[in-house]
Every structure is written in structure tokens, then in C-alpha cells.
Enzyme design. Structure first.
Site, PDB file in Angstrom:
ATOM      1  N   ASN A   9      60.837 -11.574  35.312  1.00 17.23           N
ATOM      2  CA  ASN A   9      61.416 -10.772  36.225  1.00 17.23           C
ATOM      3  C   ASN A   9      60.148 -10.472  37.421  1.00 17.23           C
ATOM      4  O   ASN A   9      59.202  -9.832  36.875  1.00 17.23           O
ATOM      5  CB  ASN A   9      61.773  -9.256  35.440  1.00 17.23           C
ATOM      6  CG  ASN A   9      62.082  -8.208  36.375  1.00 17.23           C
ATOM      7  OD1 ASN A   9      62.356  -8.439  37.657  1.00 17.23           O
ATOM      8  ND2 ASN A   9      62.181  -7.215  35.855  1.00 17.23           N
ATOM      9  N   TRP A  10      60.439 -11.061  38.492  1.00 10.88           N
ATOM     10  CA  TRP A  10      59.480 -11.178  39.460  1.00 10.88           C
ATOM     11  C   TRP A  10      59.435  -9.711  40.254  1.00 10.88           C
ATOM     12  O   TRP A  10      58.296  -9.564  40.948  1.00 10.88           O
ATOM     13  CB  TRP A  10      59.773 -12.159  40.737  1.00 10.88           C
ATOM     14  CG  TRP A  10      59.557 -13.516  40.169  1.00 10.88           C
ATOM     15  CD1 TRP A  10      59.307 -14.044  38.731  1.00 10.88           C
ATOM     16  CD2 TRP A  10      59.731 -14.818  40.827  1.00 10.88           C
ATOM     17  NE1 TRP A  10      59.074 -15.437  38.606  1.00 10.88           N
ATOM     18  CE2 TRP A  10      59.472 -15.869  39.909  1.00 10.88           C
ATOM     19  CE3 TRP A  10      60.162 -15.022  42.238  1.00 10.88           C
ATOM     20  CZ2 TRP A  10      59.734 -16.998  40.467  1.00 10.88           C
ATOM     21  CZ3 TRP A  10      60.378 -16.283  42.649  1.00 10.88           C
ATOM     22  CH2 TRP A  10      59.896 -17.237  41.736  1.00 10.88           C
ATOM     23  N   LYS A  11      60.433  -8.894  39.734  1.00  5.94           N
ATOM     24  CA  LYS A  11      60.490  -7.731  40.609  1.00  5.94           C
ATOM     25  C   LYS A  11      60.340  -7.818  42.282  1.00  5.94           C
ATOM     26  O   LYS A  11      60.909  -8.889  42.786  1.00  5.94           O
ATOM     27  CB  LYS A  11      59.371  -6.587  39.958  1.00  5.94           C
ATOM     28  CG  LYS A  11      59.407  -6.546  38.494  1.00  5.94           C
ATOM     29  CD  LYS A  11      58.877  -5.506  38.034  1.00  5.94           C
ATOM     30  CE  LYS A  11      58.953  -5.372  36.341  1.00  5.94           C
ATOM     31  NZ  LYS A  11      58.166  -4.311  35.613  1.00  5.94           N
ATOM     32  N   HIS A  97      67.557  -2.477  34.290  1.00  4.60           N
ATOM     33  CA  HIS A  97      66.287  -2.117  34.312  1.00  4.60           C
ATOM     34  C   HIS A  97      65.838  -0.748  34.403  1.00  4.60           C
ATOM     35  O   HIS A  97      66.243  -0.131  35.281  1.00  4.60           O
ATOM     36  CB  HIS A  97      65.403  -3.191  35.214  1.00  4.60           C
ATOM     37  CG  HIS A  97      63.907  -3.216  35.036  1.00  4.60           C
ATOM     38  ND1 HIS A  97      62.973  -2.316  35.361  1.00  4.60           N
ATOM     39  CD2 HIS A  97      63.312  -4.366  34.333  1.00  4.60           C
ATOM     40  CE1 HIS A  97      61.947  -2.624  34.822  1.00  4.60           C
ATOM     41  NE2 HIS A  97      61.832  -3.957  34.308  1.00  4.60           N
ATOM     42  N   GLU A  99      63.512   0.535  36.061  1.00  2.00           N
ATOM     43  CA  GLU A  99      63.003   0.856  37.280  1.00  2.00           C
ATOM     44  C   GLU A  99      64.238   1.344  38.030  1.00  2.00           C
ATOM     45  O   GLU A  99      64.391   2.061  39.096  1.00  2.00           O
ATOM     46  CB  GLU A  99      62.339  -0.341  37.821  1.00  2.00           C
ATOM     47  CG  GLU A  99      60.834  -0.085  37.416  1.00  2.00           C
ATOM     48  CD  GLU A  99      60.182  -1.667  37.463  1.00  2.00           C
ATOM     49  OE1 GLU A  99      60.623  -2.587  37.914  1.00  2.00           O
ATOM     50  OE2 GLU A  99      59.170  -1.662  36.488  1.00  2.00           O
ATOM     51  N   GLU A 169      62.950  -2.858  26.541  1.00  2.00           N
ATOM     52  CA  GLU A 169      61.899  -2.839  27.082  1.00  2.00           C
ATOM     53  C   GLU A 169      61.507  -1.161  27.324  1.00  2.00           C
ATOM     54  O   GLU A 169      61.936  -0.353  27.884  1.00  2.00           O
ATOM     55  CB  GLU A 169      62.145  -2.971  28.585  1.00  2.00           C
ATOM     56  CG  GLU A 169      62.488  -4.625  28.745  1.00  2.00           C
ATOM     57  CD  GLU A 169      62.214  -4.860  30.328  1.00  2.00           C
ATOM     58  OE1 GLU A 169      61.356  -5.791  30.474  1.00  2.00           O
ATOM     59  OE2 GLU A 169      62.615  -4.357  31.478  1.00  2.00           O
ATOM     60  N   GLY A 175      54.165  -2.676  32.715  1.00  4.02           N
ATOM     61  CA  GLY A 175      53.423  -2.883  33.563  1.00  4.02           C
ATOM     62  C   GLY A 175      52.044  -1.974  33.221  1.00  4.02           C
ATOM     63  O   GLY A 175      51.361  -1.551  34.144  1.00  4.02           O
ATOM     64  N   SER A 215      54.622  -5.610  29.228  1.00  6.83           N
ATOM     65  CA  SER A 215      53.203  -5.899  29.003  1.00  6.83           C
ATOM     66  C   SER A 215      52.948  -7.161  28.120  1.00  6.83           C
ATOM     67  O   SER A 215      52.260  -7.362  27.297  1.00  6.83           O
ATOM     68  CB  SER A 215      52.159  -5.007  28.691  1.00  6.83           C
ATOM     69  OG  SER A 215      52.130  -3.991  29.612  1.00  6.83           O
ATOM     70  N   GLY A 236      57.400  -9.471  33.169  1.00  8.21           N
ATOM     71  CA  GLY A 236      57.256  -9.054  34.575  1.00  8.21           C
ATOM     72  C   GLY A 236      55.855  -9.577  35.119  1.00  8.21           C
ATOM     73  O   GLY A 236      55.945 -10.607  35.602  1.00  8.21           O
ATOM     74  N   GLY A 237      54.699  -8.663  35.114  1.00 11.32           N
ATOM     75  CA  GLY A 237      53.516  -9.271  35.619  1.00 11.32           C
ATOM     76  C   GLY A 237      53.031 -10.782  35.258  1.00 11.32           C
ATOM     77  O   GLY A 237      52.659 -11.165  36.373  1.00 11.32           O
TER      78      GLY A 237
HETATM   79  P1  PGA Z   1      55.722  -6.395  32.542  1.00 11.95           P
HETATM   80  O1  PGA Z   1      57.424  -6.083  32.875  1.00 11.95           O
HETATM   81  O2  PGA Z   1      55.637  -7.430  31.962  1.00 11.95           O
HETATM   82  O3  PGA Z   1      54.878  -6.383  33.833  1.00 11.95           O
HETATM   83  O4  PGA Z   1      55.218  -5.152  31.558  1.00 11.95           O
HETATM   84  C1  PGA Z   1      58.256  -6.281  32.220  1.00 11.95           C
HETATM   85  C2  PGA Z   1      59.504  -5.841  32.771  1.00 11.95           C
HETATM   86  O5  PGA Z   1      59.718  -4.589  33.395  1.00 11.95           O
HETATM   87  O6  PGA Z   1      60.824  -6.594  32.751  1.00 11.95           O
END
Ligand code: PGA
Length: 252
Positions: A9-11, A97, A99, A169, A175, A215, A236-237
Site C-alpha cells: 500500500n504505497w499510500k 483503510h 486513514e 490493521e 506507521g 509496521s 505500507g512503509g
Molecule cells: P505500515 O502501513 O506498514 O506503514 O504500518 C500499513 C498500512 O497502513 O496499510
């Protein structure tokens, strides 16, 4: 038998050229890897879908949008429909998600519509759920997660559930560098599978892929993925560098 999946998930990261480069690197690494035990997906910004689709082999790397509209078409300035996403050649969409729920006020009712739009246009859905730190600490987290799943997915038929991947999640782990322990994650994954079994029966529950996100990195992925109900990750990251992402893809 359910699939293992590792999805990036590149966001809101990378320009189009940077994203094309990253997708190429991921696709090359997946193509040359021997005996991978999971499917690999990249979840990219809308602007990148068409260009990324042209540089990946969709049979090796799936392509996801990170959202779609809850309407079919028309006067919704700035929105992108599920049909538009599908027309790029993408085959997945990430929905719900935290977010999007948190910053853009996406409600369970809207997500239900988005899920329907996605499935109607032939997209598979990676449906996210998870609790806040407050909900974890006050003990309401199981009810919260169950509610998110029931309210946006349980109108679907058993046949439609074959096109749903669930991602657990915990918001406090996204993050933050703070991963849920593998036991904490396993507990929730088993709970989700139990909800699916109660609603749809054991077969659907067994066949549904449930990902962990928050994470997740090469160092903790092997322990998480070793749990019986954790079928991969939403990353994500660590999905923004091909080497880190591949370190997770090869964790099975
Ligand atoms: P993260 O994000 O791996 O940076 O914690 C995961 C996500 O929000 O899908």
C-alpha cells in the site's frame, strides 16, 4: 485452499516515474524469485494505475487502487469510479483503510456501496478493519472489528466473498513501528475467521485470505506469517523499497 498474499500500500507516495520504477523492480524481483509461496500485489495512487499496468506482468504482480467512489458515475468532482479503476487493468482495490475512515469520514454505509461497486466491476477487494489504541485499551476492539466487517461485508453472498480479502490493521500499529505481537494478531485473525464461519460456513471462512497490516517488515514478517490464520500482509512503509518489500514477500 486460501491464497497467501503480500500487498503493498504505497499510500500517497511516489511520482508517476518513481512509481513506475518501483513497480518494475518489484515485478522483476518477483519474476526471478524461485518458489514464491504468495501472490504479490502493489497498491498504487490512481494517477499511477495505467502506467504501472504497462510495466508489470499482471499474472505475476496484481495491481490495486487504494480507493474507489461509492457512486457509479456523474457529477462527483474529483472522484474515481470502480469502472474507471477496472478500465486501467487493475484487478484489486483497497477499501476501508483507517486513514480513509479517519481523515475522509468514510462510513460503513459508504464502504458497503464501494464494495458493491468494486465487485460489480470485477475488482477484488482488500477490505481493511482495525481498532484504535483507545478501543484496544478499553476492551471494545473485538466488537469494533466485528462491526466493521458485519456492516460493510455481510450483505454479500458466499459466492461474492470469494472476491474479498480482509486486512486486519490495528490503527496503533500503522506507521508507528509498533507491531501487534504475532499472538495479538493471530487472536483477531481467528476471531474474524470465526465470524465468517458463523455467517457463511466453514468453507468460506477457510477460503478467505486474512492479511495483517501495521509496521510489518522483513524482520517481523516470518513470525507473523507463521501463525495459522495470518495469510500475509498489507504493507505500507516497507513497500516503498523493492528490497524491503521482497524481504516480506519471501518471508513465507
Ligand atoms: P505500515 O502501513 O506498514 O506503514 O504500518 C500499513 C498500512 O497502513 O496499510
Amino acid at each position: 485452499m486460501r491464497k497467501n498474499i503480500v500487498a503493498g500500500n504505497w499510500k500517497m507516495n511516489t511520482t508517476v516515474p518513481e512509481g513506475v520504477q518501483l513497480a518494475k523492480e518489484v515485478c522483476e524481483a518477483v519474476s526471478s524469485a524461485q518458489g514464491l509461496k504468495c501472490d504479490v500485489i502493489v497498491g498504487v495512487p490512481f494517477t499511477h494505475l495505467t502506467a504501472v499496468r504497462q510495466v508489470i506482468d499482471i499474472n505475476k504482480v496484481g495491481l490495486a487502487a487504494q480507493n474507489c467512489a461509492d457512486h457509479t458515475s456523474g457529477a462527483y468532482t474529483g472522484e474515481v469510479s470502480a469502472a474507471m479503476v477496472a478500465s486501467t487493468g487493475a484487478n484489486y482495490v483497497i477499501l476501508g483503510h483507517s486513514e480513509r475512515r479517519g481523515y475522509y469520514n468514510e462510513t460503513p454505509e459508504m464502504l458497503k456501496e464501494k464494495v458493491d461497486m468494486a465487485l460489480a466491476n470485477g475488482l477484488k477487494v482488500i477490505f481493511c478493519c482495525g481498532e484504535s489504541l483507545e478501543e484496544r485499551e478499553n476492551g471494545s476492539f473485538k466488537e469494533v472489528i466485528g462491526g466493521e466487517i458485519r456492516d460493510s461485508l455481510f450483505h454479500l453472498t458466499a459466492e461474492q466473498m470469494a472476491n474479498i480479502v480482509i486486512a486486519y490493521e490495528p490503527i496503533w500499529a500503522i506507521g508507528t513501528g509498533k507491531t501487534a505481537t504475532s499472538d495479538q494478531a493471530q487472536e483477531i485473525h481467528a476471531l474474524i475467521r470465526g465470524l465468517l464461519a458463523d455467517k457463511y460456513g466453514a468453507q468460506v471462512a477457510d477460503d478467505t485470505t486474512i492479511l495483517y497490516g501495521g509496521s510489518c517488515k522483513p524482520s517481523n514478517a516470518p513470525e507473523l506469517f507463521a501463525k495459522p490464520d495470518i495469510d500475509g500482509g498489507l504493507i505500507g512503509g516497507a513497500s516503498l523499497k523493492a528490497a524491503d518489500f521482497m524481504g516480506i514477500v519471501t518471508a513465507f
